[in-house]
Design an enzyme around this catalytic site. Structure first.
Site, PDB file in Angstrom:
ATOM      1  N   GLY A 110       0.857  -1.189   0.000  1.00  0.00           N
ATOM      2  CA  GLY A 110       0.000   0.000   0.000  1.00  0.00           C
ATOM      3  C   GLY A 110       0.879   1.220   0.000  1.00  0.00           C
ATOM      4  N   GLY A 164       4.847   7.369   1.632  1.00  0.00           N
ATOM      5  CA  GLY A 164       5.646   6.632   0.672  1.00  0.00           C
ATOM      6  C   GLY A 164       5.073   5.244   0.445  1.00  0.00           C
ATOM      7  N   ASP A 183       0.383  11.180  13.800  1.00  0.00           N
ATOM      8  CA  ASP A 183      -0.409  10.658  12.685  1.00  0.00           C
ATOM      9  C   ASP A 183      -1.114   9.360  13.071  1.00  0.00           C
ATOM     10  OD1 ASP A 183       0.234   9.690   9.228  1.00  0.00           O
ATOM     11  OD2 ASP A 183      -1.478  10.677  10.191  1.00  0.00           O
TER      12      ASP A 183
HETATM   13  C1  LIG Z   1      -6.360 -12.724   6.538  1.00  0.00           C
HETATM   14  N1  LIG Z   1      -6.297 -11.301   6.754  1.00  0.00           N
HETATM   15  C2  LIG Z   1      -6.807 -10.872   8.065  1.00  0.00           C
HETATM   16  C3  LIG Z   1      -4.883 -10.903   6.611  1.00  0.00           C
HETATM   17  C4  LIG Z   1      -4.843  -9.497   6.010  1.00  0.00           C
HETATM   18  C5  LIG Z   1      -3.394  -9.100   5.835  1.00  0.00           C
HETATM   19  N2  LIG Z   1      -3.092  -9.117   4.461  1.00  0.00           N
HETATM   20  S1  LIG Z   1      -1.581  -8.756   4.006  1.00  0.00           S
HETATM   21  O1  LIG Z   1      -1.569  -8.604   2.608  1.00  0.00           O
HETATM   22  O2  LIG Z   1      -0.684  -9.691   4.580  1.00  0.00           O
HETATM   23  C6  LIG Z   1      -1.235  -7.213   4.686  1.00  0.00           C
HETATM   24  C7  LIG Z   1      -2.028  -6.162   4.289  1.00  0.00           C
HETATM   25  C8  LIG Z   1      -1.726  -4.884   4.788  1.00  0.00           C
HETATM   26  C9  LIG Z   1      -0.653  -4.692   5.682  1.00  0.00           C
HETATM   27  C10 LIG Z   1       0.102  -5.803   6.076  1.00  0.00           C
HETATM   28  N3  LIG Z   1       1.180  -5.662   6.950  1.00  0.00           N
HETATM   29  C11 LIG Z   1       1.918  -4.524   7.125  1.00  0.00           C
HETATM   30  N4  LIG Z   1       1.591  -3.439   6.364  1.00  0.00           N
HETATM   31  C12 LIG Z   1       2.303  -2.314   6.526  1.00  0.00           C
HETATM   32  O3  LIG Z   1       2.035  -1.214   5.774  1.00  0.00           O
HETATM   33  C13 LIG Z   1       1.175  -1.391   4.638  1.00  0.00           C
HETATM   34  C14 LIG Z   1      -0.180  -0.805   4.893  1.00  0.00           C
HETATM   35  C15 LIG Z   1      -1.081  -1.116   3.697  1.00  0.00           C
HETATM   36  C16 LIG Z   1      -2.441  -0.505   3.887  1.00  0.00           C
HETATM   37  C17 LIG Z   1      -2.349   1.006   4.131  1.00  0.00           C
HETATM   38  C18 LIG Z   1      -1.435   1.308   5.302  1.00  0.00           C
HETATM   39  C19 LIG Z   1      -0.059   0.713   5.125  1.00  0.00           C
HETATM   40  C20 LIG Z   1       3.326  -2.263   7.493  1.00  0.00           C
HETATM   41  N5  LIG Z   1       4.175  -1.267   7.894  1.00  0.00           N
HETATM   42  C21 LIG Z   1       4.945  -1.822   8.853  1.00  0.00           C
HETATM   43  N6  LIG Z   1       4.604  -3.096   9.066  1.00  0.00           N
HETATM   44  C22 LIG Z   1       3.597  -3.399   8.233  1.00  0.00           C
HETATM   45  N7  LIG Z   1       2.882  -4.544   8.056  1.00  0.00           N
HETATM   46  C23 LIG Z   1      -0.208  -7.070   5.576  1.00  0.00           C
END
Ligand SMILES: CN(C)CCCNS(=O)(=O)c1cccc(Nc2nc(OCC3CCCCC3)c3[nH]cnc3n2)c1
Length: 272
Positions: A11, A16, A134
């Site tokens: 995402g 960033g 934030d």
């Molecule tokens: C079965 N489901 C419950 C599982 C869903 C879970 N899917 S998934 O595909 O692994 C998944 C999805 C989104 C996040 C994460 N983990 C994650 N994301 C970050 O930032 C991205 C985020 C994306 C959305 C907007 C805000 C920032 C992180 N930053 C530091 N550590 C982070 N870890 C895992």
């Protein structure tokens, strides 16, 4: 960078792109956040360095752990490597509850309340106070044990300049405290306001203040009228959230005050 294999994009956070990566040495799954500093002036760059140095000091079970950083001078990009949270972000969880028309269990909201309060305590009560700036559902992550972790600590200060905001998608600042709307100095009571907004949204599945544009939102925030949480939630939770959403920041409870709530004491006993 060749120490890591880049997997999919997860995402774009507020500052960033965030990608899932694998550390080649031990196959550990992590994430990195790409921050382009090319358009930053010297002051912003030095602030970025100092923020990242703060991040690396923050070691707490409810704060997303900083692992490493890579500076790529060719592309003027810094990669901040952090722990991967297997169960995603809270914004996605809230969207899912909304879609299914289900309410979040009150006990789950108290767990979120306690764990994020612990993360904020770690930062507000240090000799060199760190403010998050934030706090919002997209910045709260859930690990494999369903524990909550606050992400992106402290980066907001250096990256809220127009260079960054202009470049990346910035949503409506639903959680902006009244003093921020009035551009008054920011202190830890702004993080308390945002925590109140976060808990309110976890219960009501909508932020306490909503409007079609930032100006209308600012008017609503300054009016400060908050409707009660849905009636299935206790008066205790409702009062706790309302206390954090008081317009006068001096009247909002500190983190220490919040830990004195009976339900928070209970969590502290379980957590030990
Ligand atoms: C079965 N489901 C419950 C599982 C869903 C879970 N899917 S998934 O595909 O692994 C998944 C999805 C989104 C996040 C994460 N983990 C994650 N994301 C970050 O930032 C991205 C985020 C994306 C959305 C907007 C805000 C920032 C992180 N930053 C530091 N550590 C982070 N870890 C895992």
């Amino acid at each position: 960078m060749d120490a890591y294999e880049v997997l999919e994009k997860l995402g774009s956070g507020s500052f960033g792109t965030i990608r899932k990566i694998v550390r080649k040495s031990d196959k550990k799954v992590l994430v990195w956040k790409e921050i382009r500093y090319g358009r930053m002036n010297e002051k912003e760059k030095s602030m970025l360095v100092s923020e990242v140095n703060i991040l690396r000091e923050l070691k707490h079970p409810n704060i997303v752990r900083y692992k490493d950083r890579i500076i790529d001078r060719e592309s003027s990009t810094i990669y901040i490597i952090m722990e991967f949270c297997e169960n995603g972000d809270l914004a996605s969880v809230i969207r899912k509850y909304k879609r299914c028309g289900k309410r979040v269990e009150e006990s789950r909201i108290w767990t979120l309340f306690f764990q994020i309060a612990c993360a904020l305590h770690e930062c507000h009560c240090r000799k060199q106070k760190i403010l998050h700036r934030d706090i919002k559902p997209a910045n709260v992550f859930i690990d494999r044990n369903n524990g909550f972790k606050l992400g992106d600590f402290g980066l907001a200060r250096v990256l809220s300049t127009e260079t960054q905001l202009a470049k990346t998608n910035v949503g409506t600042p639903y959680y902006m405290a009244p003093e921020q709307v009035n551009e008054l100095p920011y202190n830890e009571k702004c993080d308390i306001w945002s925590l109140g907004c976060l808990l309110y949204e976890m219960a009501a599945l909508a932020p306490p203040f909503e409007a079609a544009n930032q100006l209308a939102l600012a008017v609503k925030i300054k009016a400060g009228r908050v409707s009660r949480l849905p009636e299935q939630y206790s008066e205790e939770l409702n009062q706790a959230v309302r206390s954090m959403l008081q317009l006068d920041s001096a009247k909002r409870p500190s983190i220490e005050d919040l830990f004195k709530l009976p339900k928070m004491q209970e969590q502290a006993e379980i957590a030990v």
